[in-house]
Design a protein around this motif. Structure first.
Motif, PDB file in Angstrom:
ATOM      1  N   ARG A 230      68.264 -53.433  77.575  1.00 15.90           N
ATOM      2  CA  ARG A 230      67.124 -52.673  78.110  1.00 15.90           C
ATOM      3  C   ARG A 230      67.525 -51.235  78.420  1.00 15.90           C
ATOM      4  O   ARG A 230      66.781 -50.285  78.112  1.00 15.90           O
ATOM      5  CB  ARG A 230      66.597 -53.360  79.358  1.00 15.90           C
ATOM      6  N   LYS A 231      68.689 -51.064  79.018  1.00 15.02           N
ATOM      7  CA  LYS A 231      69.142 -49.706  79.343  1.00 15.02           C
ATOM      8  C   LYS A 231      69.368 -48.887  78.071  1.00 15.02           C
ATOM      9  O   LYS A 231      68.993 -47.709  77.998  1.00 15.02           O
ATOM     10  CB  LYS A 231      70.429 -49.777  80.159  1.00 15.02           C
ATOM     11  N   VAL A 232      69.974 -49.516  77.072  1.00 13.32           N
ATOM     12  CA  VAL A 232      70.200 -48.810  75.809  1.00 13.32           C
ATOM     13  C   VAL A 232      68.884 -48.485  75.127  1.00 13.32           C
ATOM     14  O   VAL A 232      68.696 -47.393  74.572  1.00 13.32           O
ATOM     15  CB  VAL A 232      71.108 -49.653  74.894  1.00 13.32           C
ATOM     16  N   PRO A 279      74.915 -43.980  73.889  1.00 14.97           N
ATOM     17  CA  PRO A 279      76.037 -44.815  73.416  1.00 14.97           C
ATOM     18  C   PRO A 279      76.359 -44.513  71.960  1.00 14.97           C
ATOM     19  O   PRO A 279      75.508 -44.057  71.188  1.00 14.97           O
ATOM     20  CB  PRO A 279      75.515 -46.237  73.609  1.00 14.97           C
ATOM     21  N   SER A 280      77.580 -44.803  71.600  1.00 15.01           N
ATOM     22  CA  SER A 280      78.023 -44.591  70.231  1.00 15.01           C
ATOM     23  C   SER A 280      77.665 -45.795  69.366  1.00 15.01           C
ATOM     24  O   SER A 280      77.256 -46.856  69.866  1.00 15.01           O
ATOM     25  CB  SER A 280      79.528 -44.342  70.193  1.00 15.01           C
ATOM     26  N   GLU A 281      77.826 -45.643  68.072  1.00 14.15           N
ATOM     27  CA  GLU A 281      77.541 -46.749  67.158  1.00 14.15           C
ATOM     28  C   GLU A 281      78.518 -47.908  67.347  1.00 14.15           C
ATOM     29  O   GLU A 281      78.150 -49.076  67.212  1.00 14.15           O
ATOM     30  CB  GLU A 281      77.594 -46.255  65.712  1.00 14.15           C
ATOM     31  N   LYS A 282      79.749 -47.588  67.711  1.00 13.57           N
ATOM     32  CA  LYS A 282      80.751 -48.627  67.952  1.00 13.57           C
ATOM     33  C   LYS A 282      80.369 -49.480  69.159  1.00 13.57           C
ATOM     34  O   LYS A 282      80.523 -50.707  69.142  1.00 13.57           O
ATOM     35  CB  LYS A 282      82.116 -47.978  68.158  1.00 13.57           C
ATOM     36  N   SER A 283      79.867 -48.841  70.211  1.00 16.01           N
ATOM     37  CA  SER A 283      79.432 -49.608  71.379  1.00 16.01           C
ATOM     38  C   SER A 283      78.198 -50.437  71.069  1.00 16.01           C
ATOM     39  O   SER A 283      78.027 -51.546  71.604  1.00 16.01           O
ATOM     40  CB  SER A 283      79.150 -48.655  72.545  1.00 16.01           C
ATOM     41  N   LEU A 284      77.324 -49.939  70.197  1.00 21.45           N
ATOM     42  CA  LEU A 284      76.156 -50.730  69.793  1.00 21.45           C
ATOM     43  C   LEU A 284      76.566 -51.937  68.966  1.00 21.45           C
ATOM     44  O   LEU A 284      75.948 -53.012  69.069  1.00 21.45           O
ATOM     45  CB  LEU A 284      75.185 -49.854  69.007  1.00 21.45           C
ATOM     46  N   VAL A 285      77.585 -51.787  68.139  1.00 19.39           N
ATOM     47  CA  VAL A 285      78.102 -52.928  67.378  1.00 19.39           C
ATOM     48  C   VAL A 285      78.639 -53.994  68.321  1.00 19.39           C
ATOM     49  O   VAL A 285      78.388 -55.200  68.144  1.00 19.39           O
ATOM     50  CB  VAL A 285      79.194 -52.456  66.394  1.00 19.39           C
ATOM     51  N   LYS A 286      79.359 -53.567  69.346  1.00 24.63           N
ATOM     52  CA  LYS A 286      79.877 -54.514  70.343  1.00 24.63           C
ATOM     53  C   LYS A 286      78.747 -55.187  71.104  1.00 24.63           C
ATOM     54  O   LYS A 286      78.781 -56.398  71.359  1.00 24.63           O
ATOM     55  CB  LYS A 286      80.806 -53.771  71.305  1.00 24.63           C
ATOM     56  N   LEU A 287      77.717 -54.412  71.476  1.00 25.62           N
ATOM     57  CA  LEU A 287      76.565 -54.988  72.174  1.00 25.62           C
ATOM     58  C   LEU A 287      75.811 -55.955  71.274  1.00 25.62           C
ATOM     59  O   LEU A 287      75.333 -57.007  71.736  1.00 25.62           O
ATOM     60  CB  LEU A 287      75.645 -53.858  72.636  1.00 25.62           C
ATOM     61  N   HIS A 288      75.691 -55.640  69.996  1.00 23.57           N
ATOM     62  CA  HIS A 288      75.024 -56.529  69.039  1.00 23.57           C
ATOM     63  C   HIS A 288      75.741 -57.879  68.946  1.00 23.57           C
ATOM     64  O   HIS A 288      75.109 -58.940  68.921  1.00 23.57           O
ATOM     65  CB  HIS A 288      74.964 -55.847  67.674  1.00 23.57           C
ATOM     66  N   LYS A 289      77.056 -57.828  68.921  1.00 28.41           N
ATOM     67  CA  LYS A 289      77.836 -59.061  68.877  1.00 28.41           C
ATOM     68  C   LYS A 289      77.664 -59.874  70.150  1.00 28.41           C
ATOM     69  O   LYS A 289      77.570 -61.110  70.113  1.00 28.41           O
ATOM     70  CB  LYS A 289      79.303 -58.727  68.644  1.00 28.41           C
ATOM     71  N   GLN A 290      77.601 -59.189  71.299  1.00 21.09           N
ATOM     72  CA  GLN A 290      77.383 -59.893  72.564  1.00 21.09           C
ATOM     73  C   GLN A 290      76.006 -60.545  72.601  1.00 21.09           C
ATOM     74  O   GLN A 290      75.850 -61.655  73.123  1.00 21.09           O
ATOM     75  CB  GLN A 290      77.532 -58.909  73.722  1.00 21.09           C
ATOM     76  N   VAL A 291      75.012 -59.874  72.051  1.00 16.42           N
ATOM     77  CA  VAL A 291      73.655 -60.445  72.015  1.00 16.42           C
ATOM     78  C   VAL A 291      73.623 -61.699  71.142  1.00 16.42           C
ATOM     79  O   VAL A 291      73.028 -62.723  71.522  1.00 16.42           O
ATOM     80  CB  VAL A 291      72.659 -59.387  71.502  1.00 16.42           C
ATOM     81  N   ILE A 292      74.261 -61.645  69.991  1.00 15.07           N
ATOM     82  CA  ILE A 292      74.283 -62.810  69.095  1.00 15.07           C
ATOM     83  C   ILE A 292      74.947 -63.996  69.781  1.00 15.07           C
ATOM     84  O   ILE A 292      74.426 -65.123  69.761  1.00 15.07           O
ATOM     85  CB  ILE A 292      75.004 -62.455  67.783  1.00 15.07           C
TER      86      ILE A 292
END
Length: 371
Positions: A230-232, A279-292
């Motif tokens: 939500r914050k992102v 946020p950077s794209e790398k942090s979004l990739v990490k967040l995407h993995k956490q969501v999955i």
């Protein structure tokens, strides 16, 4: 009829694996590569089970013909010509090796990857598998260097290939013995304990309390991850270059969270290039993995909780009906789904009452049939 039995079994086993995949999977929601890998893996497993008796019968017929009957005999209907089975087993063996050590681990890492493109997912999967298999290669390389330095060992490429095949077969046999030994003990014990309704109910209560804690942890973890999403989502607006990555993350979230974030988000506000809080794209990739991972864990615990809850309700109904004077099995929560012909004409409430009163004999009979 030469090879006819083999061809028929190959075709029948393929349609059996296809039917089971259609029964327990959804062709429309799954990717083609996932369907192909799963179908091939199931097909090879079923093929080994069905073809092995045919291969053994062919070997036995050949031995009997050579030893007891010097005169030529008629070929049986299951006879397979020479040279077919070695090629067949070689194809099955190496295909299984590629699935076990290459394709399926790669697909697993690809599905859990947080990349937003096919190239990013492939790169992440290759890195994870390289780290995993790098440890095995390090151990194997150390042993290989030791053998190469030792003067009493002289190994050729054929001998190294034999060692690799032996190591893979040893690992597979170890897992087979471990799982088979557990199943030979657990299956009879589960049928035996099924007749002890009080014991099963207490055990179900214990599992429910343990699963409830795990379910609460999964929900709390999901809420924390959704708060980060939500914050992102609020910080990256619609015209930001990374907005498409955020939309990909939102599509992986549960529907109720998507609606909540959609109501609280104002996409008509432009982003400011001067701010450095994005946020950077790398942090979004990490967040995407956490969501999955969080969504998969939440769905898994939710389904396990529903199954365990139905089991606990059924055992409570069994305990109540044991002391009931009626001749029909009464459910506390009747199912809303329409009953089939089996429940309507064969497994009636009266039959259900009798079966639950004689669960011990029923479990022994079921165990004898299954074994």
């Amino acid at each position: 009829m030469s090879g006819a039995a083999l061809g028929i079994e190959i075709v029948v086993v393929f349609f059996l694996a296809l039917f089971l995949l259609h029964r327990y999977g959804d062709f429309r929601k799954q990717q083609r590569m996932v369907l192909f890998g799963t179908l091939l893996a199931w097909y090879l497993c079923f093929l080994i089970v069905f073809i092995l008796p045919l291969d053994v019968s062919t070997v036995n017929n050949a031995l009997l013909t050579r030893r007891r009957f010097p005169k030529p005999c008629y070929k049986p209907w299951s006879y397979i010509p020479n040279g077919i089975m070695p090629v067949f087993w070689r194809v099955v063996y190496w295909t299984s090796q590629c699935l076990t050590w290459l394709l399926l681990p790669f697909m697993q890492s690809y599905a859990r990857s947080g990349g937003f493109s096919i190239t990013g997912k492939i790169k992440t999967a290759l890195i994870e598998n390289a780290i995993y298999y790098g440890t095995y290669l390090l151990i194997f390389g150390s042993l290989l260097i030791y053998v190469a330095v030792s003067p009493q060992w002289h190994l050729s490429w054929y001998e190294l290939q034999t060692i690799g095949i032996t190591a893979a077969n040893t690992w597979g046999l170890f897992l087979l013995v471990l799982l088979l030994g557990y199943g030979l003990v657990e299956i009879p014990r589960s049928y035996w304990n099924a007749s002890r309704h009080g014991h099963m109910l207490i055990k179900t209560y214990f599992k429910a309390s343990k699963l409830m804690t795990e379910k609460a942890d999964a929900e709390e973890n999901l809420e924390d991850v959704m708060e980060e999403v939500r914050k992102v989502s609020e910080s990256i607006k619609y015209n930001h270059p990374l907005r498409k990555c955020v939309d990909t993350i939102l599509r992986k979230c549960p529907v109720d969270y998507q609606e909540k974030m959609g109501r609280n988000m104002d996409d008509y506000e432009d982003f400011d290039d001067k701010q450095n809080t994005y946020p950077s794209e790398k942090s979004l990739v990490k967040l995407h993995k956490q969501v999955i991972y969080a969504v998969q864990r939440h769905n898994r615990t939710r389904v396990q909780w529903q199954i365990l809850l139905q089991q606990a309700i059924h055992l409570e109904d069994v305990a109540k009906n044991e002391t009931s004077s009626t001749h029909q099995f009464v459910h506390s929560f009747p199912s809303s789904e329409p009953t089939g012909w089996f429940s309507r004409y064969i497994y009636t409430p009266t039959v259900g009452k009798f079966c639950n009163r004689n669960t011990f004999y029923l479990s022994l009979t079921t165990f004898a049939i299954t074994t």
